[in-house]
Scaffold this motif. Sequence first.
Motif, mmCIF file in Angstrom:
data_model
loop_
_atom_site.group_PDB
_atom_site.id
_atom_site.type_symbol
_atom_site.label_atom_id
_atom_site.label_comp_id
_atom_site.label_asym_id
_atom_site.label_seq_id
_atom_site.Cartn_x
_atom_site.Cartn_y
_atom_site.Cartn_z
ATOM 1 N N UNK B 1 33.771 38.603 58.924
ATOM 2 C CA UNK B 1 33.594 39.990 59.386
ATOM 3 C C UNK B 1 32.225 40.168 60.025
ATOM 4 N N UNK B 2 31.186 39.710 59.297
ATOM 5 C CA UNK B 2 29.820 39.822 59.839
ATOM 6 C C UNK B 2 29.683 39.043 61.143
ATOM 7 N N UNK B 3 30.308 37.858 61.107
ATOM 8 C CA UNK B 3 30.208 37.014 62.286
ATOM 9 C C UNK B 3 30.868 37.687 63.496
ATOM 10 N N UNK B 4 32.016 38.292 63.244
ATOM 11 C CA UNK B 4 32.729 38.973 64.323
ATOM 12 C C UNK B 4 31.879 40.105 64.888
ATOM 13 N N UNK B 5 31.212 40.815 63.984
ATOM 14 C CA UNK B 5 30.362 41.929 64.398
ATOM 15 C C UNK B 5 29.191 41.424 65.245
ATOM 16 N N UNK B 6 28.619 40.297 64.776
ATOM 17 C CA UNK B 6 27.484 39.706 65.491
ATOM 18 C C UNK B 6 27.895 39.287 66.897
ATOM 19 N N UNK B 7 29.047 38.626 66.979
ATOM 20 C CA UNK B 7 29.539 38.165 68.281
ATOM 21 C C UNK B 7 29.759 39.362 69.193
ATOM 22 N N UNK B 8 30.319 40.436 68.621
ATOM 23 C CA UNK B 8 30.582 41.645 69.409
ATOM 24 C C UNK B 8 29.268 42.216 69.953
ATOM 25 N N UNK B 9 28.230 42.234 69.090
ATOM 26 C CA UNK B 9 26.923 42.760 69.505
ATOM 27 C C UNK B 9 26.363 41.946 70.654
#
Lengths: 191, 153
Positions: B1-9
């Motif tokens: 989840x965090x990783x997905x958010x980071x990639x999105x950012x």
Amino acid sequence: MSEVAKTSRRRWLLFAPLGVAAGCGVGFYAMLNGMRTGSFDPRGVPSTLVGHPPPDFTLPAMEGIDRPALEAADLRGLGRPALVNFWASWCVPCIVEHPQLMRLARQGVPVFGVNYKDQAPAAQAFLARHGNPFQRLGVDAPGRVAIDWGVYGVPETYLLDKDGLVRWRWAGPITPEVFEQDLTPLLRRYA
Amino acid sequence: MMRALLILCVLAMPALAAVGNPEDRLRDASQEARAQAIGRDLRCLVCQNQSIEDSDAAVAADLRRIVRERVVAGDDDARIIDFVHDRYGDFVLLRPPVNAATALLWATPVLALLGGILAIRTMRRRAATAPEAAPLTEAERSRLAQLDETPRA
């Protein structure tokens, strides 16, 4: 094909990279030489106006300066070559080139000014200090007319021939060298 | 989840950095997206390796504003590009047009491909027609046998 002929052709191929390198060397030398003499400028943006009349425009006069406003009609039918100079008081190269503009005005060449993205008091102070070479002076505060001319920085100077067609554009200050080597012969040619 | 958010950012960052002044951006997201797409094809005259969308130069900001005005006014992409092209010439186009000066540039991929095909075909033909290797002479055969027998260290 015999074995011997094949081997000699292979050996000849060994020199192909050398030939390519030599060709590149000659090409790069020509480019560097052209950059030094000014005949080749990879960063130069050629003006689309050369050979054409200037775009249609109307600019207001500058308050506090005793010069009329400038519009496209003022540049038509002069019967002699003229210059249009885009400048600003915040532009350091404009200070560098100003003495050459004064020299042109003294020689009787019509010099028209466009004050680009400037503030009237600063521009007035600039002209009071360095002299006013302009026959007419238009104010282009938003810089939109400059974009219609294809200006991408100040100073920029356009030479119009006696029929009012743009013949030459100089992006950057008119130094004494540019004055002697480029402008003077051009003024003579388009007279 | 965090990783997905980071990639999105990270993916969203170029969009945030696209225009220097957020106030210049258009309210309408689809119009703004069109303006950015047009701007990315226009070269800044001052920072010459950047598009007008990426450059901080004053002229680039002016051109960004003009592109947006024309988008709002309803001009199509080609007309907007032509507007800038008329004033600044081929230099302003990041996709160079096909003309006499750029013909070689555009033809290079095709020429490279044709050259490669030609080279492969020549090599194949040469390999196919290469003469059978001559059989070893008696002296060579005995030398080979000798080498084979040499004990390894």
